[in-house]
Design an enzyme around this catalytic site. Structure first.
Site, PDB file in Angstrom:
ATOM      1  N   HIS A   1     -18.015   5.960   4.321  1.00 63.83           N
ATOM      2  CA  HIS A   1     -16.843   6.767   4.011  1.00 63.83           C
ATOM      3  C   HIS A   1     -15.544   6.190   4.563  1.00 63.83           C
ATOM      4  O   HIS A   1     -14.522   6.191   3.900  1.00 63.83           O
ATOM      5  CB  HIS A   1     -17.068   8.169   4.593  1.00 63.83           C
ATOM      6  CG  HIS A   1     -15.921   9.100   4.397  1.00 63.83           C
ATOM      7  ND1 HIS A   1     -15.403   9.353   3.153  1.00 63.83           N
ATOM      8  CD2 HIS A   1     -15.191   9.844   5.259  1.00 63.83           C
ATOM      9  CE1 HIS A   1     -14.399  10.223   3.269  1.00 63.83           C
ATOM     10  NE2 HIS A   1     -14.233  10.509   4.537  1.00 63.83           N
TER      11      HIS A   1
ATOM     12  N   GLY B   1      -0.559   4.592   0.238  1.00 62.16           N
ATOM     13  CA  GLY B   1      -1.281   5.791   0.656  1.00 62.16           C
ATOM     14  C   GLY B   1      -0.435   6.554   1.664  1.00 62.16           C
ATOM     15  O   GLY B   1       0.778   6.336   1.762  1.00 62.16           O
TER      16      GLY B   1
ATOM     17  N   SER C   1     -16.655  17.668   1.189  1.00 64.01           N
ATOM     18  CA  SER C   1     -15.870  17.790   2.415  1.00 64.01           C
ATOM     19  C   SER C   1     -16.644  18.362   3.596  1.00 64.01           C
ATOM     20  O   SER C   1     -17.456  19.269   3.466  1.00 64.01           O
ATOM     21  CB  SER C   1     -14.669  18.693   2.161  1.00 64.01           C
ATOM     22  OG  SER C   1     -14.077  19.053   3.381  1.00 64.01           O
TER      23      SER C   1
ATOM     24  N   GLY D   1       0.839  -1.203   0.000  1.00 62.37           N
ATOM     25  CA  GLY D   1       0.000   0.000   0.000  1.00 62.37           C
ATOM     26  C   GLY D   1       0.869   1.246   0.000  1.00 62.37           C
ATOM     27  O   GLY D   1       1.901   1.300   0.676  1.00 62.37           O
TER      28      GLY D   1
ATOM     29  N   ARG E   1     -19.639  13.391  12.726  1.00 70.10           N
ATOM     30  CA  ARG E   1     -20.220  12.768  11.537  1.00 70.10           C
ATOM     31  C   ARG E   1     -21.337  11.783  11.847  1.00 70.10           C
ATOM     32  O   ARG E   1     -22.370  11.774  11.187  1.00 70.10           O
ATOM     33  CB  ARG E   1     -19.117  12.044  10.771  1.00 70.10           C
ATOM     34  CG  ARG E   1     -18.154  13.017  10.159  1.00 70.10           C
ATOM     35  CD  ARG E   1     -16.997  12.348   9.482  1.00 70.10           C
ATOM     36  NE  ARG E   1     -16.150  13.368   8.872  1.00 70.10           N
ATOM     37  CZ  ARG E   1     -15.003  13.118   8.265  1.00 70.10           C
ATOM     38  NH1 ARG E   1     -14.555  11.884   8.194  1.00 70.10           N
ATOM     39  NH2 ARG E   1     -14.312  14.089   7.738  1.00 70.10           N
TER      40      ARG E   1
ATOM     41  N   ARG F   1     -14.611   8.274  13.792  1.00 67.62           N
ATOM     42  CA  ARG F   1     -13.438   9.108  13.566  1.00 67.62           C
ATOM     43  C   ARG F   1     -13.859  10.558  13.361  1.00 67.62           C
ATOM     44  O   ARG F   1     -14.836  10.839  12.676  1.00 67.62           O
ATOM     45  CB  ARG F   1     -12.672   8.625  12.332  1.00 67.62           C
ATOM     46  CG  ARG F   1     -11.473   9.477  11.997  1.00 67.62           C
ATOM     47  CD  ARG F   1     -10.686   8.925  10.838  1.00 67.62           C
ATOM     48  NE  ARG F   1     -11.397   8.956   9.567  1.00 67.62           N
ATOM     49  CZ  ARG F   1     -11.634  10.061   8.866  1.00 67.62           C
ATOM     50  NH1 ARG F   1     -11.244  11.236   9.299  1.00 67.62           N
ATOM     51  NH2 ARG F   1     -12.288   9.994   7.716  1.00 67.62           N
TER      52      ARG F   1
ATOM     53  N   GLU G   1      -5.679   3.296   7.971  1.00 67.42           N
ATOM     54  CA  GLU G   1      -7.064   2.838   8.079  1.00 67.42           C
ATOM     55  C   GLU G   1      -7.148   1.320   8.226  1.00 67.42           C
ATOM     56  O   GLU G   1      -8.137   0.796   8.737  1.00 67.42           O
ATOM     57  CB  GLU G   1      -7.855   3.300   6.846  1.00 67.42           C
ATOM     58  CG  GLU G   1      -9.370   3.116   6.984  1.00 67.42           C
ATOM     59  CD  GLU G   1     -10.162   3.613   5.783  1.00 67.42           C
ATOM     60  OE1 GLU G   1      -9.566   4.276   4.911  1.00 67.42           O
ATOM     61  OE2 GLU G   1     -11.378   3.342   5.725  1.00 67.42           O
TER      62      GLU G   1
END
Lengths: 249, 637
Positions: free
Chosen positions: B401, B42, B284, B40, B330, B435, B425
């Site tokens: 998400h 990222g 966003s 990975g 969220r 989060r 993640e």
């Protein structure tokens, strides 16, 4: 809506490719272009045919993976838009659409619409960075950067590395891509120490990777999904000139 | 399965120092003898690979994309948190720590979160030094903005492209090391199995996505930074290629999987427009700095938003959570939007949407300021919907998400498999059950730049480097198994496409295990998923062959894993008989409809241990001990 697609099919790098005609029926105009291709592919798989291979990932215009030339224009007819953000409402019912991969010697076709863009990574390897090891940095606010400078650097840094500039250029030049990174770092104080070595190395690598030269067509700017300005090419030329004179001294 | 988090003793603020001091080190001259495999690229993977190589280790880095620069961290928009307290508004390491623990609904590990807050400032320093063009004030100082779940401005940003700029910083550091020959990069290469020798992670088996060749790589340690599992829902804000295969195969080799039911549904995404939809696009959270969220007060209100007078609008976040208003976290904001829509007050044809309105902000600040702050987001919205958000409000709806669950790791970020480290993640460690915005970038970079490079040496120093090579029989075994699996998928030649199965699974996951979960819905999913899986293995149609670039085959492998993993997620949700953060069980709510935790019985992380095919996995517990914060009911009123 119903469409006729002419799609470049090429089994692999060594075999020759050709355009193949497909009918895409009952397409919803709210679909994105790639969702339309998804539907076409689902139908091909159902028929036992090989689906069309194309690069894509984020589908929100930022990863730079998608790379289709539509009716001769990289990323299609909409300005400042990647293919994944292009929607079918911009096409007419019954329209014939020609879909090809990026065409450039430096980007060999892997399969169908998928090309290899490692040349871009190699250009970055040759100097597209600030050499700071993790842990060496001082407090962030000790480097002051005026808002105008930071904004301009951000304009250049917005490049997504998709390669549309190369595909659009009649010379397949990578000047806009290289200029964007050179300018981003040359504009900022952090990039000053290495700026001469950086521009020389990056331009040399670009030349060695089979990209063509810039003859000021500005097709790159027109095709760039992030609308990066050709002004940065002028900035790079200035940096390059400066660095090459200093190098000779 | 033994779960020893190995949290250093002593006061919270001194634990990380103590851990670093107690850790064994590898002599600089010996570092190049150790090979570390990083999967990975990222934020977590690229920053780890670059930093380990800078230190002198031999690194091999793998990604499925054509270039490491395309990992999905690139899509993060809003920003990255750090306790710099530049605005002098009362922020501190302690406050960032507390906000994060509270935001996670008291389901994360104190010691890990505190370390994250401590490191946050160094991340900003590092990224600025790399040339990341963060937003500035006119005098040249760094600018900050606010994000959900916080009452201070601690979010650093680069327009709406913060993730992109941070990833490019890490990518450039990685490319520099590739150029120096200290990192060997393998793009378009997908990890399909983890190889264990004598119980320790010693390598991976991969498929070359261009030639189809299946081969192996051996190393002294394996690092997975392969992202989350949001695509188990089919529709999510993840990239199309995001998958759980690497962590799932590691789980099947013995790595514990923690809290898979903690999934984050982001409140501000562009609503679904049809069955053909391939992914959802996030708007966003930073937009909630200036945008006001509302729904009509009337049911089945089909008027266009402009025609709904002020008095008939319900600004439900401001009404329900006056002290945080539109910047409520969220999970809470998503549920509030769902509530309005379930009540029949949703916007749009299907009634699945609420408004995010900038009219007031445009009046107050002018269109130019709004364009400067959010231009690219407005542009993206207009592209996708064909509507102009400067003129009429955006329509938004929650979407999957981020996933807080992941492979269990100890304080050193090592999983239950020795030598297998998990970052970003892909691990479970810092966000608890929810989060906070702008914390994913912080965690990915903390793990990759600062934590793993300090902890991995302690593991390596106890090994003889290069003891295992790919000629070991375990590698042959893994290659044969992987090859057989590929052959099996290609040979079924059934009637339904891979996407068709994925969509079916996604619908079950979203309806039964999405924003609201009940015992009945979860039991329904537990019955349906094995049925879909059984049909997949009888009736899937995968086009083409192995020995070529074959996107249909790539997808098939990932969906096959999601069809197994989905069941574990649901099982975890069923066993967690409480509501917390993103995990909302309808049976456990307060009279006002807020999540009701059960600290007496569920103040722990659930860690699942694989028992073999067809067997029910075993649920272990890691108790969460709060010595520094008081377990309180979360209130944003």
């Amino acid at each position: 809506m119903n469409l006729v697609l002419h799609v470049w099919r090429q089994k692999n790098n060594s075999e020759k490719g050709k355009m193949v005609r497909y009918e895409a029926q009952d397409i919803n105009p709210h679909m994105s272009f790639l969702e339309m291709l998804d539907v076409v592919n689902e139908r091909l798989i159902q028929k036992g045919e090989d689906p069309v291979a194309f690069d894509h990932d984020c589908r929100e215009g930022i990863c730079g993976a998608c790379s289709l030339t539509i009716n001769g224009r990289p990323h299609g007819p909409e300005r400042g838009t990647t293919v994944c953000q292009l929607h079918m409402r911009h096409f007419k019912d019954g329209e014939e659409i020609y879909i090809e991969p990026w065409r450039a010697k430096a980007f060999p076709v892997i399969k169908d619409l998928v090309v290899a863009r490692q040349a871009f990574d190699r250009i970055i390897q040759s100097g597209g960075f600030v050499s700071v090891k993790t842990g060496s940095a001082q407090d962030a606010n000790t480097i002051l950067i005026g808002k105008d400078t930071a904004d301009k650097a951000m304009d250049a840094a917005a490049c997504i590395g998709c390669g549309a500039c190369v595909a659009a250029c009649p010379n397949a030049s990578a000047m806009l891509f290289v200029a964007a990174k050179v300018s981003h770092l040359a504009l900022m104080p952090q990039g000053q120490v290495e700026k001469q070595k950086r521009v020389l190395n990056m331009v040399r690598t670009m030349d060695n990777e089979n990209f063509g030269n810039c003859t000021n067509h500005y097709e790159c700017e027109a095709a760039c999904p992030k609308e990066i300005s050709v002004d940065f090419i002028a900035q790079m030329n200035r940096e390059y000139l400066h660095a090459s004179i200093n190098e000779k001294r | 399965m033994k779960l020893d988090a190995r949290i250093p003793a002593g006061p919270l603020a001194e634990k990380w120092d103590k851990r670093r001091f107690d850790a064994k080190l590898v002599n600089p001259a010996n570092k190049r003898k150790y090979k570390i495999i990083v999967v990975g690229t990222g934020l977590a993977g690229a920053s780890a690979a670059a930093t380990l190589a800078e230190q002198g280790f031999a690194v091999e880095s793998f990604c499925y994309q054509d270039s490491p620069r395309r990992a999905h961290s690139i899509a993060a928009q809003g920003g990255i948190n750090a306790a710099k307290n530049y605005p002098n508004d009362g922020d501190s390491v302690q406050r960032l720590f507390y906000d994060t623990v509270k935001g996670g609904d008291f389901r994360s590990r104190e010691a890990n979160v505190y370390r994250l807050a401590q490191i946050s400032s160094s991340i900003i320093d590092q990224c600025v030094a790399q040339g990341v063009p963060f937003a500035r004030e006119y005098a040249g100082y760094l600018d900050n903005r606010s994000f959900g779940g916080a009452q201070v401005s601690r979010t650093f940003y680069a327009r709406g492209q913060t993730g992109q700029q941070l990833l490019l910083g890490a990518y450039q550091a990685l490319e520099r090391q590739i150029g120096l020959g200290t990192v060997k990069m393998f793009p378009r290469t997908e990890m399909l199995d983890l190889v264990l020798v004598d119980g320790a992670a010693k390598g991976i088996t991969v498929r070359d996505m261009v030639t189809g060749q299946i081969s192996s790589y051996a190393g002294d340690a394996v690092v997975l930074a392969t992202g989350g599992y949001g695509n188990v829902f089919y529709l999510s804000t993840n990239a199309k290629g995001c998958n759980a295969t690497a962590i799932w195969r590691a789980y099947k080799k013995g790595a514990g999987f923690a809290n898979p039911c903690y999934t984050q549904i982001h409140p501000t995404c562009i609503p679904v427009s049809g069955d053909y939809q391939s992914k959802l696009t996030l708007m966003s959270e930073s937009l909630r700095n200036d945008g006001r969220v509302w729904a009509s007060k009337l049911k089945n209100d089909k008027r266009p938003p402009e025609a709904i007078p002020e008095a008939e609008r319900d600004y439900f976040l401001e009404r329900k959570y006056p002290s945080y208003g539109n910047l409520a976290p969220r999970d809470i904001s998503s549920r509030a939007a769902k509530e309005a829509c379930d009540d029949g007050r949703g916007a749009g044809e299907a009634g699945l949407g609420v408004y995010l309105d900038f009219a007031d902000a445009i009046k107050r600040l002018g269109e130019k300021t709004i364009r400067e702050k959010y231009g690219n987001l407005f542009h993206m919205y207009a592209k996708i919907t064909g509507e102009d958000p400067y003129k009429s409000p955006m329509r938004i709806y929650p979407a999957v998400h981020y996933t807080m669950g992941g492979l269990w790791v100890d304080y050193d970020l090592m999983s239950t498999v020795p030598g297998l480290f998990v970052l970003g993640e892909a691990n479970f460690s810092d966000h608890g059950a929810n989060r906070l915005g702008a914390s994913a970038l912080m965690q990915g970079l903390a793990d990759g730049y600062f934590i793993l490079p300090a902890t991995i040496a302690d593991y390596l120093a106890r090994l003889k480097p290069g003891a295992v090579k790919t000629d070991h029989a375990e590698f042959r075994k893994a290659e044969t198994q992987t090859g057989d699996l590929v052959k099996k998928m290609l040979s079924i030649n059934g009637k339904r496409t891979v996407d068709d199965f994925h969509r079916e699974l996604g619908k079950i996951m979203w309806n039964d295990c999405g924003m609201a979960r009940s015992e009945a819905s979860l039991k329904h999913a537990l019955q349906k998923i094995p049925e879909i899986r059984a049909e997949f293995w009888k009736n899937v149609k995968v086009a083409g062959a192995n020995e070529e670039l074959n996107q249909s085959l790539e997808k098939a492998g990932r969906v096959a894993d999601f069809l197994e993993f989905g069941e574990l997620l649901v099982r975890d949700a069923l066993e967690r008989r409480e509501s917390c953060g993103g995990h909302f069980r309808v049976e456990y709510q307060t009279e006002e409809g807020e999540a009701r935790r059960d600290d007496e019985n569920f103040c722990h992380s659930a860690v699942w241990e694989y028992q073999g095919e067809g067997k029910t996995p075993v649920r272990h517990q890691e108790p969460l001990i709060y010595e520094n914060v008081h377990l309180a009911a979360r209130s944003y009123k």
